[in-house]
Design a protein around this motif. Structure first.
Motif, mmCIF file in Angstrom:
data_model
loop_
_atom_site.group_PDB
_atom_site.id
_atom_site.type_symbol
_atom_site.label_atom_id
_atom_site.label_comp_id
_atom_site.label_asym_id
_atom_site.label_seq_id
_atom_site.Cartn_x
_atom_site.Cartn_y
_atom_site.Cartn_z
ATOM 1 N N PRO A 173 25.188 57.690 80.761
ATOM 2 C CA PRO A 173 26.601 57.669 81.149
ATOM 3 C C PRO A 173 27.498 58.291 80.082
ATOM 4 N N GLN A 174 26.924 58.620 78.937
ATOM 5 C CA GLN A 174 27.693 59.305 77.903
ATOM 6 C C GLN A 174 27.847 60.792 78.193
ATOM 7 N N TYR A 175 27.304 61.247 79.321
ATOM 8 C CA TYR A 175 27.387 62.659 79.707
ATOM 9 C C TYR A 175 27.971 62.819 81.109
ATOM 10 N N THR A 176 27.418 62.089 82.074
ATOM 11 C CA THR A 176 27.885 62.210 83.462
ATOM 12 C C THR A 176 28.152 60.826 84.059
ATOM 13 N N PRO A 177 29.159 60.106 83.567
ATOM 14 C CA PRO A 177 29.457 58.786 84.136
ATOM 15 C C PRO A 177 30.120 58.909 85.501
ATOM 16 N N VAL A 205 31.309 70.771 72.150
ATOM 17 C CA VAL A 205 32.429 70.120 71.458
ATOM 18 C C VAL A 205 33.022 69.020 72.334
ATOM 19 N N PHE A 206 32.689 69.035 73.623
ATOM 20 C CA PHE A 206 33.099 67.972 74.531
ATOM 21 C C PHE A 206 31.866 67.188 74.966
ATOM 22 N N GLN A 207 31.978 65.874 74.929
ATOM 23 C CA GLN A 207 30.832 65.015 75.227
ATOM 24 C C GLN A 207 30.505 65.001 76.716
ATOM 25 N N VAL A 241 34.566 48.442 84.174
ATOM 26 C CA VAL A 241 34.112 48.861 82.862
ATOM 27 C C VAL A 241 34.307 50.371 82.780
ATOM 28 N N GLN A 242 35.113 50.839 81.838
ATOM 29 C CA GLN A 242 35.327 52.265 81.668
ATOM 30 C C GLN A 242 34.034 52.934 81.196
ATOM 31 N N PRO A 243 33.690 54.087 81.744
ATOM 32 C CA PRO A 243 32.423 54.737 81.367
ATOM 33 C C PRO A 243 32.279 54.955 79.876
ATOM 34 N N ASP A 244 33.376 55.318 79.173
ATOM 35 C CA ASP A 244 33.225 55.630 77.748
ATOM 36 C C ASP A 244 33.117 54.394 76.885
ATOM 37 N N ASN A 245 33.138 53.217 77.504
ATOM 38 C CA ASN A 245 32.901 51.989 76.751
ATOM 39 C C ASN A 245 31.436 51.557 76.829
ATOM 40 N N GLN A 246 30.646 52.319 77.549
ATOM 41 C CA GLN A 246 29.245 51.899 77.722
ATOM 42 C C GLN A 246 28.430 52.308 76.507
#
Length: 349
Positions: A290-294, A126-128, A344-349
């Protein structure tokens, strides 16, 4: 709260787990936190002010050894722990808190953990992000979805020993008056995370020609990779390239990475270390995402190819071509260094 954490066994995961300790102390300022982890983790944990004690795990990674786990758990009863947080997903990792008779034992659903944990969280997906999964354990089951997000997560921040840093720089003859660039070309996970040596050598050569010094970081297993990079740099420039793989302790690497202006790195444990000590990060992703371990920092540039088969999260390329890494051109990566202040914020990648 008197807390025992069963910590992870990988460098990057251990660094990311600091976010959980920070959140626990935000919610419970008087809590005491001890972490049970492999011996190599102790120096890292000692750089986390949130941790009271690092307790050495006497059982090797992957070993069961029920008798040793029973004995350790029984010995820990005298510490009077009220809460345990179990970060690995295995059943065996939950045994010691049970044997220690810790009243509340929190963790995600894993292999056969019913009964071992009495605050069982059903679905970590439930958490990315992995760090969100750690931090969520500090919140109640009913509140975690509404209260936990990467944007509000406290990022890891290891303390730096400046005296040790200076001693290391002097030991290796590094000029403190010249900008230092770090390169972390290894990846314990496997070759599908490693950008090719010739690409790293190309980047290192151009950076040295621009007046920088290069430090290559890694463990003993990375020495063949780092030596290949050195050999590919023109001989007259090699004096400005310092191969430290296998020559520093992990804690020395923490302090040395903190001395670097920018660190070029694969998705590896040292990437997370470098992020936690404030270096600018250029993070190169192959089979992972990076959508998992940025890298948990706001000073990061993430780069990867858009090849259809990535991310596959495999240790080795299933197709044998490693195009996700080979097709990522050195100049593309180097271009991210030209503007190191652009975060660049990781969750913007």
């Amino acid at each position: 709260m008197n807390i025992l954490i069963i910590g992870p066994s990988w460098v990057g995961d251990m660094v990311m787990s600091q976010s959980l300790y920070k959140r626990l102390l935000e919610k419970h300022p008087n809590a005491k936190i001890d972490v049970l982890a492999p011996a190599w983790c102790k120096p890292i944990l000692e750089r986390m002010p949130e941790v009271r004690n690092a307790i050495e795990m006497p059982v090797g990674h992957g070993q069961f050894d029920l008798a040793t786990r029973w004995t350790l758990g029984k010995n820990l009863r005298s510490n009077g722990y009220t809460h345990a947080y179990i970060l690995p997903n295995s059943a065996k990792s939950a045994l010691i808190p049970l044997f220690a008779k810790i009243p509340k034992r929190t963790g995600w659903k894993g292999e056969m953990r019913y009964g071992l944990l009495n605050d069982l969280r059903p679905d970590r997906k439930v958490f990315q992000y992995m760090v969100e999964r750690y931090v969520a354990l500090a919140h109640s089951k009913s509140d975690m979805l509404s209260e936990v997000s990467l944007a509000d997560t406290p990022f890891p921040k290891l303390t730096v020993d400046l005296a040790n840093q200076q001693a290391c720089l002097e030991k290796f003859g590094i000029d403190t008056g010249k900008r230092l660039i770090g390169i972390c070309p290894g990846a314990e996970f496997g070759p599908a995370k490693r950008w090719p040596e010739n690409h790293y050598a190309d980047v290192a050569t151009k950076l040295i020609e621009a007046g920088n010094q290069i430090c290559l970081f890694g463990g003993p297993k990375d020495t063949s990779v780092t030596q290949s990079i050195v050999d590919l740099i023109p001989e007259d420039l090699q004096r400005n390239c310092f191969d430290l793989a296998g020559k520093t302790s992990l804690i020395d690497a923490v302090d040395m990475l903190a001395a670097c202006h920018t660190v070029f790195t694969n998705d590896s444990g040292l990437m997370h270390v470098a992020a936690s000590v404030g270096a600018n990060i250029v993070a190169i992703y192959g089979s992972s995402s990076p959508q998992y371990t940025p890298p948990l920092t706001d000073k990061v540039q993430v780069v990867n190819t858009d090849i259809e088969c990535r991310p596959c999260f495999k240790r080795e390329c299933p197709f044998g071509h490693l195009k996700c890494l080979k097709d990522l051109a050195p100049q593309t990566v180097l271009n991210l260094y030209q503007h190191p202040s652009q975060s660049v914020q990781p969750d913007n990648q």
